[in-house]
Write a protein that holds these residues in place. Structure first.
Motif, short mmCIF file in Angstrom:
data_model
loop_
_atom_site.label_atom_id
_atom_site.label_comp_id
_atom_site.label_asym_id
_atom_site.label_seq_id
_atom_site.Cartn_x
_atom_site.Cartn_y
_atom_site.Cartn_z
N THR A 132 0.92 -0.98 0.13
CA THR A 132 0.11 -0.04 -0.09
C THR A 132 0.92 1.26 0.11
OG1 THR A 132 -1.47 -1.26 1.30
CG2 THR A 132 -1.73 1.19 1.11
N SER A 165 -5.77 3.05 7.32
CA SER A 165 -7.15 2.95 6.40
C SER A 165 -7.08 4.41 5.75
CB SER A 165 -8.46 3.26 7.67
OG SER A 165 -8.07 4.30 8.47
N TYR A 168 -5.14 3.56 2.36
CA TYR A 168 -5.74 2.11 1.87
C TYR A 168 -6.35 2.41 0.31
CZ TYR A 168 -9.21 -1.34 0.82
OH TYR A 168 -9.96 -2.53 0.19
#
Ligand SMILES: Nc1ncnc2c1ncn2[C@@H]1O[C@H](COP(=O)(O)OP(=O)(O)OP(=O)(O)O)[C@@H](O)[C@H]1O
Length: 258
Positions: A132, A165, A168
């Protein structure tokens, strides 16, 4: 012919002037500004020769150019002058803090820093495993307010799941850089200045160049997780800093924030 008296203070003067030129050269080495720097040195040398040879027209023209040159220099070397002053200022500040820390005034502060770094490094480790892409700017002494306008201002406590997050792939906030100040994420989707250093290997794209650009213009730290390779990198003062493993990365960040 009588030679002028050479004092110790003249020697100190020469050494300091030579150091200043050397330091300026190192500051612009590898950037586009190096060619301008060399150009200015050549023009100044030619000007001195024309004065010595009493070539009136040429020396007057070059004299006028070098006279206005100071203002031109400030404009052309705006970023380098900024970096130079930042380095001077922050060195002083760091030593002051180190002194205060010896008095144990910042003990609570240091514990807090360490927890935040652990959260950041944990997030980077997980993002590395999942490839990521991420770009995190960590503020030190200098303000990063000049960058925040390009992104979204936030006020979120730092922790690993939040960082993950945000970066993400399907998150609306994943693009650009995240800014961390103290224990808070203060901005996301920030556009950082891209480095124009020509020595950066071709394999590095914009994310890496932006991390280098940021740390050339401020004393912040930048951490990158490559989307392509999963590799985690630490950047400070416009250079990559190597580390052995994630524990070592954590130690290095902690020592830079101390
Ligand atoms: N100036 C910038 N400021 C902040 N983030 C940037 C900037 N430029 C690019 N990025 C981020 O980097 C992402 C990927 O860029 P790019 O693929 O060119 O980088 P890279 O260095 O090759 O990194 P990776 O190894 O992750 O592919 C962009 O989608 C964007 O989120």
């Amino acid at each position: 012919m009588e030679l002028p008296e050479f004092r110790v203070i003249d020697l100190i003067d020469i050494v300091l002037f030579a150091s200043l030129i050397f330091y300026l050269y190192r500051l612009v080495k590898g950037t586009a500004a190096i060619n301008i720097f060399i150009g200015i040195v050549i023009i100044y040398l030619i000007y001195q020769v024309t004065v010595f040879l009493e070539m009136e027209m040429l020396s007057r023209a070059l004299g006028a150019f070098t006279g206005a040159g100071v203002f031109a220099l400030i404009v052309v070397f705006q970023q380098e002058i900024r970096r130079f002053l930042l380095m001077l200022g922050s060195t002083n500040f760091t030593s002051k803090r180190r002194f205060l820390r010896q008095l144990r005034i910042f003990k609570a502060d240091v514990d807090n820093h360490n927890n935040i770094v652990d959260e950041i490094v944990t997030a980077c480790k997980r993002m590395s495993a999942t490839k990521t892409g991420a770009l995190i700017a960590i503020k030190r002494d200098g303000s990063l307010d000049f960058l925040k306008n390009s992104g979204d201002t936030m006020d979120i406590l730092v922790n690993a799941p939040i960082i993950q997050s945000i970066f993400y792939k399907n998150s609306t906030l994943h693009d650009g850089a995240m800014i961390i100040e103290g224990n808070k994420i203060t901005a996301t989707r920030v556009i950082l200045p891209v480095s124009d250093n020509r020595k950066i290997p071709q394999r590095f794209g914009l994310r890496h160049r932006a991390a280098l650009g940021l740390t050339e213009r401020s004393n912040a730290l930048a951490i990158i997780v490559s989307e392509e390779t999963g590799q985690v990198s630490l950047v400070i003062n416009g250079e990559f800093e190597s580390f052995d493993d994630m524990d070592d990365l954590s130690d290095k960040i902690k020592s830079h924030l101390a």
